[in-house]
Design a protein around this motif. Structure first.
Motif, mmCIF file in Angstrom:
data_model
loop_
_atom_site.group_PDB
_atom_site.id
_atom_site.type_symbol
_atom_site.label_atom_id
_atom_site.label_comp_id
_atom_site.label_asym_id
_atom_site.label_seq_id
_atom_site.Cartn_x
_atom_site.Cartn_y
_atom_site.Cartn_z
ATOM 1 N N UNK A 1 3.857 -3.801 4.259
ATOM 2 C CA UNK A 1 3.332 -4.067 5.588
ATOM 3 C C UNK A 1 4.106 -5.177 6.274
ATOM 4 N N UNK A 2 4.400 -6.247 5.523
ATOM 5 C CA UNK A 2 5.136 -7.373 6.088
ATOM 6 C C UNK A 2 6.504 -6.963 6.606
ATOM 7 N N UNK A 3 7.199 -6.113 5.865
ATOM 8 C CA UNK A 3 8.537 -5.707 6.291
ATOM 9 C C UNK A 3 8.490 -4.863 7.561
ATOM 10 N N UNK A 4 7.323 -4.275 7.843
ATOM 11 C CA UNK A 4 7.152 -3.501 9.070
ATOM 12 C C UNK A 4 6.554 -4.338 10.200
ATOM 13 N N UNK A 5 6.271 -5.610 9.910
ATOM 14 C CA UNK A 5 5.709 -6.493 10.934
ATOM 15 C C UNK A 5 4.202 -6.422 11.053
ATOM 16 N N UNK A 6 3.519 -6.039 9.934
ATOM 17 C CA UNK A 6 2.064 -5.879 9.987
ATOM 18 C C UNK A 6 1.394 -6.632 8.844
ATOM 19 N N UNK A 7 0.368 -7.391 9.175
ATOM 20 C CA UNK A 7 -0.424 -8.112 8.190
ATOM 21 C C UNK A 7 -1.360 -7.135 7.486
ATOM 22 N N UNK A 8 -1.703 -7.417 6.232
ATOM 23 C CA UNK A 8 -2.695 -6.603 5.525
ATOM 24 C C UNK A 8 -4.101 -7.030 5.938
ATOM 25 N N UNK A 9 -5.049 -6.107 5.803
ATOM 26 C CA UNK A 9 -6.440 -6.483 6.030
ATOM 27 C C UNK A 9 -6.922 -7.459 4.960
ATOM 28 N N UNK B 1 0.796 -1.224 0.000
ATOM 29 C CA UNK B 1 0.000 0.000 0.000
ATOM 30 C C UNK B 1 0.837 1.286 0.000
ATOM 31 N N UNK B 2 1.815 1.358 0.880
ATOM 32 C CA UNK B 2 2.624 2.573 0.968
ATOM 33 C C UNK B 2 3.424 2.794 -0.306
ATOM 34 N N UNK B 3 3.919 1.703 -0.896
ATOM 35 C CA UNK B 3 4.697 1.799 -2.135
ATOM 36 C C UNK B 3 3.804 2.263 -3.279
ATOM 37 N N UNK B 4 2.633 1.643 -3.405
ATOM 38 C CA UNK B 4 1.713 1.984 -4.489
ATOM 39 C C UNK B 4 1.228 3.427 -4.393
ATOM 40 N N UNK B 5 1.093 3.927 -3.168
ATOM 41 C CA UNK B 5 0.607 5.295 -2.971
ATOM 42 C C UNK B 5 1.721 6.329 -3.030
ATOM 43 N N UNK B 6 2.982 5.879 -3.184
ATOM 44 C CA UNK B 6 4.112 6.793 -3.221
ATOM 45 C C UNK B 6 4.452 7.395 -1.867
#
Length: 309
Positions: free
Chosen positions: A245-253, A234-239
């Motif tokens: 999310x995984x690299x930050x330790x968080x699962x996606x919804x 998400x963060x990459x796609x939104x610029x």
């Protein structure tokens, strides 16, 4: 009776984030102030008089002002109903608010030794004098009962358990104060009122749903769960960043292995997302992502939401 108040539902930076111009943050600043949210934390109580916090976000002072249940007693010069703070990790989102609690009121910090080691290693936390603020270690899968101010039992049982995650990002590439190896960097909590038997789960950070976690959460009346991103990239796609999310330790919804799919069919009474990043389109009430969240039986709470079990 077990009372829970959502102090904040947002991920790091809150909504709107101070330097962000994404669609959610723009809307929160202008025509949709209801989107505004502080950083993730909850308060819970078994008696309505003594309250425990789960994590102390950087927005804690603002959250306490906005929460009447946590105000000092009328007619008392110095008082706080906050009896303790339980930390589930050592991230800035979870510990920075402790510095707003330095004005001398006694309470106890409950945290895993790996998190306590982080606090000990940073002298700024010495403003919380151990004469007033005790620090009690907790262990994975070992139930404990946080105490009331006079030392008597609270009637609350807390069971910390390990969930897939990662250590605090500011320690990446550095030696952890507690050593390299060991569980305890990311915890979930089962919180129960021993008198009524009511309980709920708090999992604000989780990289994936394991079979063990599914088994724990099955049939729970209430679950607060990591809702950081809608999709992993998400963060990459939104610029907005270069991390998943995984690299930050968080699962996606969303997605086949996301939280919504992974926790489906477990007969959970009430499912509530917390730690929701400003990039997440599910925050927008009219979005397709919000519709999907609600159709799956999940809730995105406003700050101040109270739930009674």
């Amino acid at each position: 009776m077990l009372r829970v108040v959502v102090l904040g539902a947002a991920a790091g930076g809150g909504v709107p984030q101070w330097n962000c111009g994404c669609p959610v943050c723009r809307a929160a600043r202008s025509n949709h102030p209801e989107l505004q949210s502080t950083q993730a934390s909850i308060a819970f109580s078994g008696d309505g008089a003594h309250w425990f916090l789960v994590n102390a976000s950087p927005d804690l002072r603002q959250q306490l002002i906005a929460t009447p249940q946590l105000h000092p007693k009328q007619g008392v010069l110095r008082h706080s109903p906050i009896t303790g703070v339980i930390l589930t990790n050592g991230e800035i989102d979870a510990v920075a608010g402790l510095l707003s609690m330095r004005e001398g009121s006694p309470f106890t910090i409950y945290a895993h030794e790996r998190v306590l080691a982080i606090l000990r290693s940073n002298s700024v936390f010495n403003v919380l004098s151990e004469k007033n603020v005790g620090r009690r270690g907790i262990a994975v899968d070992a139930a404990f009962e946080p105490a009331l101010p006079d030392g008597s039992p609270s009637g609350i049982e807390v069971v910390p358990f390990e969930v897939p995650g990662k250590g605090a990002w500011y320690l990446e590439g550095k030696t952890h104060p507690a050593g390299r190896d060991g569980a305890g960097d990311t915890l979930g909590l089962r919180i129960a009122d021993k008198r009524s038997g009511k309980y709920f789960y708090f999992v604000a950070a989780c990289a994936r749903v394991t079979d063990d976690l599914r088994e724990r959460l099955k049939g729970a009346p209430l679950v607060f769960f990591d809702g950081t991103v809608w999709r992993d990239d998400e963060l990459i796609a939104a610029g907005l960043g270069n991390k998943t999310g995984q690299s930050m330790g968080h699962i996606a919804m969303s997605g086949e292995h996301g939280a919504i799919s992974s926790l489906d069919g477990l007969d959970i009474g009430r499912k509530v997302f917390l730690h929701i990043n400003n990039s997440n389109p599910a925050l927008l009430g009219t979005s397709a992502e919000r519709k999907a969240v609600e159709q799956a039986g999940w809730q995105i709470p406003a700050d101040g939401t109270e739930i009674v079990l």
